[in-house]
Motif scaffolding. Sequence first.
Motif, PDB file in Angstrom:
ATOM      1  N   MET A 295       0.827  -1.201   0.000  1.00 47.28           N
ATOM      2  CA  MET A 295       0.000   0.000   0.000  1.00 47.28           C
ATOM      3  C   MET A 295       0.863   1.254   0.000  1.00 47.28           C
ATOM      4  O   MET A 295       0.590   2.221  -0.735  1.00 47.28           O
ATOM      5  N   LEU A 296       1.924   1.247   0.791  1.00 47.09           N
ATOM      6  CA  LEU A 296       2.834   2.390   0.851  1.00 47.09           C
ATOM      7  C   LEU A 296       3.463   2.650  -0.519  1.00 47.09           C
ATOM      8  O   LEU A 296       3.567   3.803  -0.962  1.00 47.09           O
ATOM      9  N   ALA A 297       3.881   1.595  -1.199  1.00 43.42           N
ATOM     10  CA  ALA A 297       4.531   1.741  -2.506  1.00 43.42           C
ATOM     11  C   ALA A 297       3.598   2.392  -3.521  1.00 43.42           C
ATOM     12  O   ALA A 297       4.014   3.265  -4.299  1.00 43.42           O
ATOM     13  N   PHE A 298       2.335   1.991  -3.524  1.00 38.60           N
ATOM     14  CA  PHE A 298       1.398   2.586  -4.481  1.00 38.60           C
ATOM     15  C   PHE A 298       1.080   4.041  -4.135  1.00 38.60           C
ATOM     16  O   PHE A 298       0.864   4.866  -5.035  1.00 38.60           O
ATOM     17  N   PHE A 299       1.072   4.375  -2.851  1.00 37.12           N
ATOM     18  CA  PHE A 299       0.893   5.777  -2.472  1.00 37.12           C
ATOM     19  C   PHE A 299       2.056   6.623  -2.988  1.00 37.12           C
ATOM     20  O   PHE A 299       1.867   7.769  -3.410  1.00 37.12           O
ATOM     21  N   ILE A 300       3.247   6.057  -2.966  1.00 34.59           N
ATOM     22  CA  ILE A 300       4.411   6.764  -3.511  1.00 34.59           C
ATOM     23  C   ILE A 300       4.251   6.983  -5.011  1.00 34.59           C
ATOM     24  O   ILE A 300       4.514   8.078  -5.534  1.00 34.59           O
ATOM     25  N   LEU A 301       3.786   5.965  -5.730  1.00 38.41           N
ATOM     26  CA  LEU A 301       3.634   6.066  -7.180  1.00 38.41           C
ATOM     27  C   LEU A 301       2.568   7.091  -7.587  1.00 38.41           C
ATOM     28  O   LEU A 301       2.709   7.762  -8.616  1.00 38.41           O
ATOM     29  N   VAL A 302       1.493   7.192  -6.795  1.00 37.84           N
ATOM     30  CA  VAL A 302       0.432   8.139  -7.167  1.00 37.84           C
ATOM     31  C   VAL A 302       0.723   9.551  -6.662  1.00 37.84           C
ATOM     32  O   VAL A 302       0.133  10.519  -7.158  1.00 37.84           O
ATOM     33  N   SER A 303       1.634   9.677  -5.695  1.00 37.61           N
ATOM     34  CA  SER A 303       1.923  10.995  -5.112  1.00 37.61           C
ATOM     35  C   SER A 303       3.100  11.688  -5.782  1.00 37.61           C
ATOM     36  O   SER A 303       3.123  12.921  -5.898  1.00 37.61           O
ATOM     37  N   LEU A 304       4.085  10.910  -6.214  1.00 36.80           N
ATOM     38  CA  LEU A 304       5.298  11.473  -6.808  1.00 36.80           C
ATOM     39  C   LEU A 304       5.412  11.008  -8.256  1.00 36.80           C
ATOM     40  O   LEU A 304       5.105   9.868  -8.573  1.00 36.80           O
ATOM     41  N   HIS A 305       5.871  11.873  -9.112  1.00 39.03           N
ATOM     42  CA  HIS A 305       5.919  11.547 -10.537  1.00 39.03           C
ATOM     43  C   HIS A 305       7.314  11.798 -11.093  1.00 39.03           C
ATOM     44  O   HIS A 305       7.527  12.647 -11.955  1.00 39.03           O
ATOM     45  N   SER A 306       8.258  11.049 -10.564  1.00 40.20           N
ATOM     46  CA  SER A 306       9.636  11.164 -11.017  1.00 40.20           C
ATOM     47  C   SER A 306      10.207   9.771 -11.250  1.00 40.20           C
ATOM     48  O   SER A 306       9.636   8.767 -10.797  1.00 40.20           O
ATOM     49  N   GLN A 307      11.332   9.721 -11.940  1.00 37.08           N
ATOM     50  CA  GLN A 307      11.975   8.431 -12.169  1.00 37.08           C
ATOM     51  C   GLN A 307      12.399   7.799 -10.849  1.00 37.08           C
ATOM     52  O   GLN A 307      12.341   6.580 -10.687  1.00 37.08           O
ATOM     53  N   ALA A 308      12.780   8.644  -9.892  1.00 39.55           N
ATOM     54  CA  ALA A 308      13.190   8.135  -8.578  1.00 39.55           C
ATOM     55  C   ALA A 308      12.024   7.441  -7.871  1.00 39.55           C
ATOM     56  O   ALA A 308      12.190   6.370  -7.272  1.00 39.55           O
ATOM     57  N   SER A 309      10.833   8.048  -7.935  1.00 38.61           N
ATOM     58  CA  SER A 309       9.669   7.436  -7.281  1.00 38.61           C
ATOM     59  C   SER A 309       9.282   6.144  -7.989  1.00 38.61           C
ATOM     60  O   SER A 309       8.855   5.173  -7.341  1.00 38.61           O
ATOM     61  N   PHE A 310       9.428   6.123  -9.315  1.00 36.46           N
ATOM     62  CA  PHE A 310       9.155   4.895 -10.060  1.00 36.46           C
ATOM     63  C   PHE A 310      10.122   3.797  -9.637  1.00 36.46           C
ATOM     64  O   PHE A 310       9.723   2.641  -9.432  1.00 36.46           O
ATOM     65  N   ALA A 311      11.386   4.153  -9.473  1.00 34.32           N
ATOM     66  CA  ALA A 311      12.396   3.176  -9.048  1.00 34.32           C
ATOM     67  C   ALA A 311      12.069   2.638  -7.664  1.00 34.32           C
ATOM     68  O   ALA A 311      12.151   1.432  -7.412  1.00 34.32           O
ATOM     69  N   ILE A 312      11.691   3.539  -6.744  1.00 31.34           N
ATOM     70  CA  ILE A 312      11.348   3.114  -5.383  1.00 31.34           C
ATOM     71  C   ILE A 312      10.145   2.171  -5.411  1.00 31.34           C
ATOM     72  O   ILE A 312      10.129   1.125  -4.751  1.00 31.34           O
ATOM     73  N   GLY A 313       9.129   2.551  -6.195  1.00 30.08           N
ATOM     74  CA  GLY A 313       7.937   1.709  -6.296  1.00 30.08           C
ATOM     75  C   GLY A 313       8.243   0.349  -6.871  1.00 30.08           C
ATOM     76  O   GLY A 313       7.757  -0.677  -6.373  1.00 30.08           O
ATOM     77  N   ILE A 314       9.072   0.306  -7.916  1.00 31.34           N
ATOM     78  CA  ILE A 314       9.452  -0.947  -8.546  1.00 31.34           C
ATOM     79  C   ILE A 314      10.185  -1.856  -7.563  1.00 31.34           C
ATOM     80  O   ILE A 314       9.914  -3.068  -7.469  1.00 31.34           O
ATOM     81  N   VAL A 315      11.115  -1.294  -6.819  1.00 28.99           N
ATOM     82  CA  VAL A 315      11.895  -2.084  -5.850  1.00 28.99           C
ATOM     83  C   VAL A 315      10.991  -2.660  -4.769  1.00 28.99           C
ATOM     84  O   VAL A 315      11.033  -3.863  -4.465  1.00 28.99           O
ATOM     85  N   ILE A 316      10.157  -1.805  -4.171  1.00 32.51           N
ATOM     86  CA  ILE A 316       9.284  -2.249  -3.077  1.00 32.51           C
ATOM     87  C   ILE A 316       8.276  -3.295  -3.554  1.00 32.51           C
ATOM     88  O   ILE A 316       8.100  -4.346  -2.925  1.00 32.51           O
TER      89      ILE A 316
END
Length: 413
Positions: A295-316
């Motif tokens: 749930m936390l990972a998807f909140f990051i993906l919908v809240s932040l729109h950068s390559q870094a946030s995509f990387a964090i979401g992918i890893v988690i």
Amino acid sequence: MDQKINRWSVLTASTIILLCTGAVYAFSVFAGPLSASKGWSMATIMLAFTINSAISPIPMILGGYFTDKGWSKWSIAIGGLLFGLGFFLTGLATTPAMLYLTYGLIAGLGQGLAYSGCLSNTIKLFPDKKGLASGIITAGMGGAAIIAAPIGNYLVQSHDVLYAFRVLGIAYMLVVLVASFFIREAPANYQPAGWTPTATKNGGTPVNKNWASMLRSPYFYLIFLMLFTGAFSGLMIAANASVIGQQMFKLTAATAAFYVSLYSLCNCAGRVVWGVVSDRFGRNNTLYIILGVIMLAFFILVSLHSQASFAIGIVILGLCFGGVMGVFPPLVMENFGPINQGTNYGIVFVGYSAAAFFAPKVAANMAAANSGDFTKAFYVAIVVALVGLMTNFVYMQLKKHADKKANTSHLAA
């Protein structure tokens, strides 16, 4: 009872075979080029992935039955060869119907047979390390795209997507043939040297339920639903990672392929890491953490729109998807016993297949309706994970009540 079997060589060979059949998780690398090459819509192409994953209950249950009867070597070899053949024939597809037959049906049947045989046979050889063994063996499935994604992308760029399917299909069949020679059947009631089974609670005898008895247990339905909710987000990302990276986060095809490999690497690592964690802290406590982090990972993906946030979401999300796939095989065995593990887990795995049917389709349709934006699909994944958390809570409460009741009866006796 033959205790001299080299269980680590069986584990290694099985993992290598699943490193081939797990190439389905790299499908997003092929989907875009296939759409461009053939002029088929992404929804049309994604249906092949859906069919591949959704038919898995049939070969999973069949492969589980073969394994429980001592025929896992045949299940693994035939399944692996079918998968490679399906991949090869996909390289000859000229219509969506042929794509559904080759990648969806043939490769899907092969994958399920091989996966069921490898997993159920190997986990029986590790009664002392169920979480670790399940984590490693399923890591083969999760880690396959680490190899398949960059190689597939290279073959697509240097030749074309159909050529990539043909070359990889031949390679997979050759690897499966060699690795199958190292597969050995798990002896009945296998116990590794120096290990004795832990006494069951209240001095009871170990539980071994067949599929009919399992279906009468309320725990089956809770485990089924938990597997569905846990696998949903992972399958959504696995099928669409490259497309999400390119459409939402403006990545190049090569960079998106890298993130597909990263997702696969995390998926692979998560199966081992969370498997070991669940051996120590319990399967359901581990699931609490996994679903909460999803749930936390998807909140990051919908809240932040950068390559870094995509990387964090992918890893988690990769780590958590791997954890889900590593935790459930031992959870099923602990509830229903090792003797019928192959068949029982094959039936429970219908929960995964249901998620495979809905998750990629929901994501692709929502993105298509929102100009390539997957945000609404991410919110759906958050809700599904929340349902999983609540189901896990109900399961644990029922277990506590059952244990308390059993303890009271034992003391009264």
